[in-house]
Design a protein around this motif. Structure first.
Motif, PDB file in Angstrom:
ATOM      1  N   SER A   1     -33.949  15.628 -21.380  1.00 19.63           N
ATOM      2  CA  SER A   1     -32.741  16.001 -21.275  1.00 19.63           C
ATOM      3  C   SER A   1     -31.787  15.376 -21.719  1.00 19.63           C
ATOM      4  CB  SER A   1     -32.656  15.983 -19.746  1.00 19.63           C
ATOM      5  OG  SER A   1     -32.822  14.594 -19.139  1.00 19.63           O
ATOM      6  N   HIS A   2     -32.080  13.852 -21.769  1.00 16.78           N
ATOM      7  CA  HIS A   2     -31.009  12.951 -22.740  1.00 16.78           C
ATOM      8  C   HIS A   2     -30.951  13.047 -23.943  1.00 16.78           C
ATOM      9  CE1 HIS A   2     -29.529   8.409 -23.227  1.00 16.78           C
ATOM     10  NE2 HIS A   2     -28.574   9.397 -23.260  1.00 16.78           N
ATOM     11  N   ARG A   3     -31.962  13.497 -24.691  1.00 19.19           N
ATOM     12  CA  ARG A   3     -32.034  14.100 -26.102  1.00 19.19           C
ATOM     13  C   ARG A   3     -31.340  15.136 -26.369  1.00 19.19           C
ATOM     14  NH1 ARG A   3     -37.641  12.394 -25.507  1.00 19.19           N
ATOM     15  NH2 ARG A   3     -38.145  14.714 -25.361  1.00 19.19           N
ATOM     16  N   LEU A   4     -31.406  15.932 -25.502  1.00 17.85           N
ATOM     17  CA  LEU A   4     -31.019  17.457 -25.689  1.00 17.85           C
ATOM     18  C   LEU A   4     -29.531  17.424 -25.422  1.00 17.85           C
ATOM     19  CD1 LEU A   4     -34.012  19.794 -24.704  1.00 17.85           C
ATOM     20  CD2 LEU A   4     -33.229  19.462 -26.912  1.00 17.85           C
ATOM     21  N   MET A   5     -28.930  16.656 -24.221  1.00 15.84           N
ATOM     22  CA  MET A   5     -27.811  16.870 -23.947  1.00 15.84           C
ATOM     23  C   MET A   5     -26.958  16.274 -25.279  1.00 15.84           C
ATOM     24  SD  MET A   5     -27.852  15.744 -19.681  1.00 15.84           S
ATOM     25  CE  MET A   5     -25.886  16.340 -19.574  1.00 15.84           C
ATOM     26  N   LEU A   6     -27.324  15.147 -25.766  1.00 14.41           N
ATOM     27  CA  LEU A   6     -26.731  14.471 -26.729  1.00 14.41           C
ATOM     28  C   LEU A   6     -26.713  15.542 -28.111  1.00 14.41           C
ATOM     29  CD1 LEU A   6     -27.960  10.756 -26.801  1.00 14.41           C
ATOM     30  CD2 LEU A   6     -25.675  11.660 -25.946  1.00 14.41           C
ATOM     31  N   ARG A   7     -27.732  15.980 -28.214  1.00 11.93           N
ATOM     32  CA  ARG A   7     -27.832  16.670 -29.520  1.00 11.93           C
ATOM     33  C   ARG A   7     -26.998  17.955 -29.350  1.00 11.93           C
ATOM     34  NH1 ARG A   7     -33.206  18.779 -31.469  1.00 11.93           N
ATOM     35  NH2 ARG A   7     -31.463  19.268 -33.168  1.00 11.93           N
ATOM     36  N   ALA A   8     -26.966  18.622 -28.189  1.00 13.79           N
ATOM     37  CA  ALA A   8     -26.286  19.793 -28.046  1.00 13.79           C
ATOM     38  C   ALA A   8     -24.814  19.732 -27.741  1.00 13.79           C
ATOM     39  CB  ALA A   8     -27.046  20.614 -26.947  1.00 13.79           C
ATOM     40  N   GLY A   9     -24.358  18.449 -27.903  1.00  8.65           N
ATOM     41  CA  GLY A   9     -22.977  18.135 -27.666  1.00  8.65           C
ATOM     42  C   GLY A   9     -22.338  18.208 -26.178  1.00  8.65           C
ATOM     43  N   LEU A  10     -23.185  17.974 -25.264  1.00  7.24           N
ATOM     44  CA  LEU A  10     -22.787  18.045 -24.069  1.00  7.24           C
ATOM     45  C   LEU A  10     -22.107  16.888 -23.407  1.00  7.24           C
ATOM     46  CD1 LEU A  10     -25.675  19.872 -22.152  1.00  7.24           C
ATOM     47  CD2 LEU A  10     -23.854  20.938 -23.466  1.00  7.24           C
ATOM     48  N   ILE A  11     -22.554  15.750 -23.727  1.00  8.62           N
ATOM     49  CA  ILE A  11     -21.899  14.429 -23.583  1.00  8.62           C
ATOM     50  C   ILE A  11     -21.973  13.542 -24.449  1.00  8.62           C
ATOM     51  CG2 ILE A  11     -22.784  14.775 -21.000  1.00  8.62           C
ATOM     52  CD1 ILE A  11     -25.259  12.903 -21.661  1.00  8.62           C
ATOM     53  N   ARG A  12     -21.303  12.234 -24.288  1.00  6.45           N
ATOM     54  CA  ARG A  12     -21.258  11.179 -25.401  1.00  6.45           C
ATOM     55  C   ARG A  12     -21.176  10.037 -24.396  1.00  6.45           C
ATOM     56  NH1 ARG A  12     -23.152  14.121 -28.252  1.00  6.45           N
ATOM     57  NH2 ARG A  12     -22.502  14.855 -30.385  1.00  6.45           N
ATOM     58  N   GLN A  13     -21.974   8.827 -24.396  1.00  7.77           N
ATOM     59  CA  GLN A  13     -21.620   7.550 -23.922  1.00  7.77           C
ATOM     60  C   GLN A  13     -20.802   7.070 -24.197  1.00  7.77           C
ATOM     61  OE1 GLN A  13     -25.366   5.473 -22.828  1.00  7.77           O
ATOM     62  NE2 GLN A  13     -24.389   3.619 -23.851  1.00  7.77           N
ATOM     63  N   THR A  14     -19.904   6.425 -23.085  1.00  3.13           N
ATOM     64  CA  THR A  14     -18.908   5.605 -23.668  1.00  3.13           C
ATOM     65  C   THR A  14     -19.124   4.053 -23.130  1.00  3.13           C
ATOM     66  OG1 THR A  14     -17.799   6.046 -21.259  1.00  3.13           O
ATOM     67  CG2 THR A  14     -17.080   7.337 -23.057  1.00  3.13           C
TER      68      THR A  14
ATOM     69  N   SER B   1     -22.424   1.577 -20.914  1.00  4.39           N
ATOM     70  CA  SER B   1     -23.699   1.752 -20.075  1.00  4.39           C
ATOM     71  C   SER B   1     -23.884   2.541 -18.908  1.00  4.39           C
ATOM     72  CB  SER B   1     -24.061   0.239 -19.979  1.00  4.39           C
ATOM     73  OG  SER B   1     -25.552   0.343 -19.468  1.00  4.39           O
ATOM     74  N   GLY B   2     -24.520   3.777 -19.031  1.00  5.90           N
ATOM     75  CA  GLY B   2     -24.711   4.436 -17.712  1.00  5.90           C
ATOM     76  C   GLY B   2     -23.326   5.471 -17.486  1.00  5.90           C
ATOM     77  N   ILE B   3     -22.383   5.368 -18.424  1.00  3.28           N
ATOM     78  CA  ILE B   3     -21.098   6.244 -18.135  1.00  3.28           C
ATOM     79  C   ILE B   3     -20.978   7.046 -19.248  1.00  3.28           C
ATOM     80  CG2 ILE B   3     -18.717   5.909 -17.818  1.00  3.28           C
ATOM     81  CD1 ILE B   3     -19.114   3.337 -16.676  1.00  3.28           C
ATOM     82  N   TYR B   4     -20.709   8.343 -19.140  1.00  4.27           N
ATOM     83  CA  TYR B   4     -20.519   9.344 -20.156  1.00  4.27           C
ATOM     84  C   TYR B   4     -19.176  10.064 -19.970  1.00  4.27           C
ATOM     85  CZ  TYR B   4     -25.428   8.346 -20.783  1.00  4.27           C
ATOM     86  OH  TYR B   4     -26.693   7.643 -21.188  1.00  4.27           O
ATOM     87  N   ALA B   5     -18.826  10.411 -20.982  1.00  6.03           N
ATOM     88  CA  ALA B   5     -17.689  11.647 -21.245  1.00  6.03           C
ATOM     89  C   ALA B   5     -18.294  12.962 -21.204  1.00  6.03           C
ATOM     90  CB  ALA B   5     -17.061  11.275 -22.523  1.00  6.03           C
ATOM     91  N   TRP B   6     -17.927  13.889 -20.712  1.00  8.95           N
ATOM     92  CA  TRP B   6     -18.316  15.444 -20.521  1.00  8.95           C
ATOM     93  C   TRP B   6     -17.534  16.182 -21.619  1.00  8.95           C
ATOM     94  CZ3 TRP B   6     -22.602  16.863 -18.120  1.00  8.95           C
ATOM     95  CH2 TRP B   6     -23.443  15.963 -16.871  1.00  8.95           C
TER      96      TRP B   6
END
Length: 438
Positions: A22-35, A37-42
């Motif tokens: 899920s982490h791999r695919l959320m990053l690769r599919a452009g759903l999220i980016r980490q800002t 540690s443990g915090i993400y922009a949607w």
């Protein structure tokens, strides 16, 4: 949305920090980016999924009489000191002091605040029951954030709180909420098994976790194999009738299912050996009944039927909205990418133009796109067809509307179902009817 103008930054390579699918695919599919540690922009596509999940959660909470509120993320420490949890909660709580030296905290949960709000307004048992909920960002300062949104520090959560005049009424509410959760997860396209669970720092003596069975889950689980295929919602349940709720709850809990903290070898031995299952699960919901723990600690009462002050009975009920995005992907993916359930997908379909710049293909694609521009992603890029197909599979759109020169001239579109790989050659009207279910 036109892909050539959108902010959907897909990645060809897997980021090194991503350890689970899920982490791999959320990053690769452009759903999220980490800002941090443990915090993400949607990003736009990820936010659309969050909103779709949130809307289903809202509808099912409303269906059992829930009323939506919105509480602040920052809470005065005084509320938690009144309940006795301020010092007991531990280092996961982010404590803050403002410029006036007042102690605040970034809320990890809202039992204290909702109890205080309730106490300011409700005076009589005649105003009960009350079920209040909100969907709000929470923060818990995890020691080791990992697995993307599955174990982040900041997360979006639906938390609901119930107030009842008696134990019997509170248990009825608990059972209505369990039913609402099963309906919610069914609509989200995943199977979440309710299991007897530990109450943790929230407290109480009745608790169930809802877990999606997956090898990447953090919770050890023991359950009766019958639960893998059982249709809990096959019989109608009258939520206003205690007997109907009791029958539903009794049928559901007659099958053994427990997290490792609550596992009992004696009860486990009564399950036929051929049906015993052990594995891992991803927690996506947790419901608690804890009686008067907070109303008594915070001195909140209402006038009972004989005018005697009564501390209302409470429960709290959480669903991890942002965690569900990762959990759904863990349950719904293949080597090519995500396979979104229709109900939560960011777009119902992607239109793939195999020859952008060709007048006939462009016009045909525009005709399709105009039918539902808010629900379709139009891949109008000049990239190679292979790259377009790869991105379509990666992003997991339930349907692919594929338009090439030959089909466009004949008024036909190739329709592909992402989940099964089935393909159909259809007219525009036939394809739209299938995709839009109309």
């Amino acid at each position: 949305m036109r892909l050539s103008r959108s902010f959907l930054p897909t990645l060809r390579e897997t980021p090194s920090e991503a350890q689970i699918a899920s982490h791999r695919l959320m990053l690769r599919a452009g759903l999220i980016r980490q800002t941090a540690s443990g915090i993400y922009a949607w990003l736009p596509a990820g936010l659309r999924v969050l909103r779709h999940i949130g809307q289903i959660v809202r509808e099912e909470q409303d269906a059992i009489g829930g009323q939506e509120v919105l509480m602040p993320t920052l809470q005065p420490a005084e509320l938690w000191k009144r309940s006795g949890r301020y010092d007991a909660y531990g280092p996961e709580m982010l404590r803050i002091r403002d410029r006036h030296e007042r102690d605040l905290l970034y809320g990890p949960t809202n039992e204290e605040m909702i109890t205080d709000l309730f106490g300011q307004s409700i005076r009589s048992y005649k105003e009960l029951p009350q079920v209040l909920y909100h969907i709000q960002w929470k923060f818990r300062d995890e020691v080791r954030p990992r697995f993307g949104v599955m174990r982040g520090r900041e997360f979006l959560m639906k938390d609901a709180y119930s107030f009842d005049i008696s134990y019997e009424a509170a248990v009825d509410t608990y059972r209505r909420m369990m039913l609402a959760y099963l309906r919610t997860f069914q609509r989200l396209g995943v199977r979440a098994v309710p299991m007897v669970a530990d109450t943790g720092p929230i407290g109480g003596d009745l608790s169930h976790e809802f877990l999606i069975l997956a090898p990447t889950g953090e919770s050890g689980v023991f359950y009766d194999g019958e639960l893998e295929t059982l249709d809990w919602l096959s019989d109608p349940v009258d939520i206003s009738d205690s007997a109907s709720l009791d029958k539903f709850f009794s049928n559901l809990t007659s099958y053994y299912a427990a997290t490792d903290e609550k596992h009992e070898e004696g009860a486990w031995s009564q399950v036929p050996e051929s049906r015993r299952r052990e594995g891992r699960g991803i927690e996506v919901g947790h419901i608690f009944y804890f009686g008067t723990k907070y109303t008594r600690a915070m001195d909140i009462t209402v006038a009972g039927p004989d005018s005697t002050p009564v501390c209302p009975e409470m429960g709290s009920y959480g669903i991890g909205v942002s965690r569900l995005v990762g959990a759904i992907i863990e349950a719904c993916h293949d080597e090519a990418g995500i396979i979104w359930p229709d109900s939560v997908a960011p777009f119902k379909a992607v239109i793939i133009n195999l020859k952008t710049g060709d007048a006939t293909c462009d016009a045909f694609c525009e005709q399709l796109y105009a039918a539902a521009p808010e629900q379709f992603l139009y891949d109008d890029r000049t990239d190679r067809a292979g790259a377009k197909f790869a991105d379509a599979d990666l992003m997991g759109h339930p349907w692919q509307l594929i338009v090439g020169p030959r089909g466009a001239k004949e008024g036909k579109v190739e329709l592909k179902r992402r989940a099964t790989g089935e393909r159909f050659e259809l007219s525009v009207d036939e394809a739209l009817a299938k995709v839009l279910d109309r």
